[in-house]
Design a protein around this motif. Structure first.
Motif, PDB file in Angstrom:
ATOM      1  N   ASP A  17       0.836  -1.211   0.000  1.00  0.00           N
ATOM      2  CA  ASP A  17       0.000   0.000   0.000  1.00  0.00           C
ATOM      3  C   ASP A  17       0.866   1.255   0.000  1.00  0.00           C
ATOM      4  O   ASP A  17       0.583   2.222  -0.705  1.00  0.00           O
ATOM      5  CB  ASP A  17      -0.908   0.020   1.246  1.00  0.00           C
ATOM      6  N   ARG A  20       2.360   1.843  -3.251  1.00  0.00           N
ATOM      7  CA  ARG A  20       1.387   2.470  -4.164  1.00  0.00           C
ATOM      8  C   ARG A  20       1.347   3.986  -3.968  1.00  0.00           C
ATOM      9  O   ARG A  20       1.234   4.747  -4.918  1.00  0.00           O
ATOM     10  CB  ARG A  20      -0.016   1.901  -3.919  1.00  0.00           C
ATOM     11  N   ARG A  24       2.350   7.141  -6.517  1.00  0.00           N
ATOM     12  CA  ARG A  24       1.548   8.333  -6.848  1.00  0.00           C
ATOM     13  C   ARG A  24       2.393   9.602  -6.778  1.00  0.00           C
ATOM     14  O   ARG A  24       2.194  10.544  -7.539  1.00  0.00           O
ATOM     15  CB  ARG A  24       0.323   8.417  -5.941  1.00  0.00           C
ATOM     16  N   VAL A  84       4.495  -1.714  -9.744  1.00  0.00           N
ATOM     17  CA  VAL A  84       3.342  -0.858  -9.418  1.00  0.00           C
ATOM     18  C   VAL A  84       3.260   0.313 -10.412  1.00  0.00           C
ATOM     19  O   VAL A  84       2.173   0.653 -10.899  1.00  0.00           O
ATOM     20  CB  VAL A  84       3.431  -0.368  -7.951  1.00  0.00           C
TER      21      VAL A  84
END
Ligand code: ADP
Ligand code: ASP
Ligand code: MG
Length: 417
Positions: A17, A20, A24, A84
């Motif tokens: 997580d 991720r 971003r 990712v």
């Protein structure tokens, strides 16, 4: 369009997580049209686990194999982040240290970067590719992987930024900048918008692990515009992509800082140990006889206090070493008793070194006296003191670490805006 290096530390990539969220941050900069290289650490706790396995396998082990093992943590995160990023439609490729290559010297376990060939990464920037580089590692002259010492991914990032002639190097971590002291110890610590290279060098070498010392040296020498900022904030919050003024702390030249304080920060280092040689025969060459063999054995001696001998015949010599080096140091000293000519040796672990840092000390007096008085008022005993132009370091019992940090932080008014 600019060229950016973004570095993400262990807690920032601790699970998928978080990776991720890191992606971003990367995407935001890619979408803004920038060329981006990312440097990653191992997932938090991973390197400690790998180091512990090496020790468990054998307390004394080959540094080349240690490097082969501990460098692996970063390989995993580099690959995961590339996956990712690709899943988000970003053209990304991972790079292990040797593939670039990042060339280091041959000091396995604590290698220094010597040269980085950024040509291939730059070529791929032109194709719109993002490079995800495994931090903490390079290729030694013996053609084997070498690691850069704990916290070394910061140094990888700044070195990559210098090699790629990046416009900025952003060190993303679990705090949103450099504070007046470790915010985990003193919640009243304040974030600084800027800190000078020199002060940051002192803070890092005196224990503030937010940046590895060598990364600050490289940023200073190569004039890399380096920011420390948080990976935990929303990557798309307003201002996050501000090119000139990203949120965080800029490490910069002294003359870029407008309001210079006398004291900028307080740093601390735990796990210090003190060794005293009692009644050392006082003669020219005594210090060389003691510290030469310690240096040859790779013992990192820090503070040194030698008493002036009353009789002229013998003196006491006290110095500090990291707690992990005590056994080695005592072994060296006992083996060389005949040359060193002392009566007794004493050692004590569990100490801490608290340091007050500030460029303003160059031109202000009384800074040290203020520290001594404040610690005395709290009943904290001082074991040893060393000073330089811009810092004072004080050795105390480890149990008083937090109290001493908070006391000094407040006595210099660092908790007030
Ligand atoms: P990373 O894994 O991102 O490299 P580190 O744990 O190595 O992160 O460094 C960040 C930590 O440094 C912070 O969590 C904080 O506790 C510590 N730290 C120590 N001194 C300072 C300081 N003066 N300012 C900010 N953080 C500090
Ligand atoms: N993973 C390495 C360490 O824990 C390097 C780093 O995180 O900077 O020391
Ligand atoms: Mg770190």
């Amino acid at each position: 369009m600019a060229r950016l290096v973004l570095k993400f530390g262990g807690t920032s990539v601790a699970d998928i997580d978080r990776i991720r969220r890191v992606a971003r941050h990367v995407k935001r900069e890619v979408d803004a049209g920038h060329q981006v290289a990312v440097v990653v650490s191992a997932m938090s706790g991973k390197t400690n686990e790998l180091v512990a396995w090496c020790r468990e396998a054998s307390p004394i082990h080959d540094a080349r194999e240690y490097d082969a093992i501990v460098a692996s943590g970063e390989l995993v995160t580099a690959g995961l982040l590339a996956i990712v990023l690709q899943s988000m439609g970003i053209n990304a490729r991972s790079w292990q240290g040797w593939q670039i290559p990042i060339r280091t010297d041959g000091q396995h376990g604590a290698a220094r970067i010597q040269e980085i060939d950024g040509a291939e990464i730059v070529r791929r920037f032109a194709e719109g590719q993002v490079a995800v580089v495994a931090g903490f590692q390079g290729l030694a002259p013996d053609n084997r992987v070498a690691t850069l010492g704990r916290g070394g991914s910061d140094t990888s990032a700044v070195a990559v930024a210098a090699a790629l002639k990046a416009d900025r190097c952003d060190i993303y971590t679990d705090v949103d900048g450099v504070y007046t002291t470790d915010p985990r110890i003193e919640p009243k610590a304040r974030r600084m918008s800027r800190v000078s290279f020199e002060e940051m060098l002192e803070m890092a070498s005196l224990g503030a692990k937010v940046l590895q010392v060598r990364s600050v040296e490289l940023a200073m020498v190569h004039k890399v515009r380096t920011f420390v900022r948080s990976s935990f904030e929303d990557p798309d919050a307003p201002g996050m992509g501000d090119f000139d003024n990203p949120p965080g702390t800029l490490i910069c030249d002294e003359d870029e800082i407008v309001e210079q304080q006398v004291v900028t920060g307080i740093a601390y280092a735990r796990d210090e140990a003190q060794i005293s040689l009692r009644r050392v025969a006082d003669r020219p060459g005594v210090a060389a006889a003691i510290f030469g063999p310690l240096a040859d054995a790779g013992v990192n001696v820090d503070m040194i206090v030698q008493n002036v001998s009353e009789s002229g015949a013998s003196t006491d010599m006290t110095f500090t070493v990291p707690a992990g080096d005590v056994k080695k140091a005592v072994g060296v000293i006992e083996a060389a008793k005949d040359e060193m000519r002392y009566d007794a040796i004493q050692s004590e672990e569990g100490l801490a070194k608290i340091s007050v840092i500030g460029i303003g000390m160059r031109s202000h007096t009384g800074v040290a006296a203020t520290a001594f008085k404040a610690l005395a008022n709290r009943g904290i005993n001082i074991r040893a003191i060393t000073t330089s132009e811009i810092k004072i370091s004080i050795l105390i019992d480890g149990e008083f670490t937090e109290l001493a940090v908070r006391t000094l932080h407040s006595v210099y008014g660092l908790d007030k805006a």
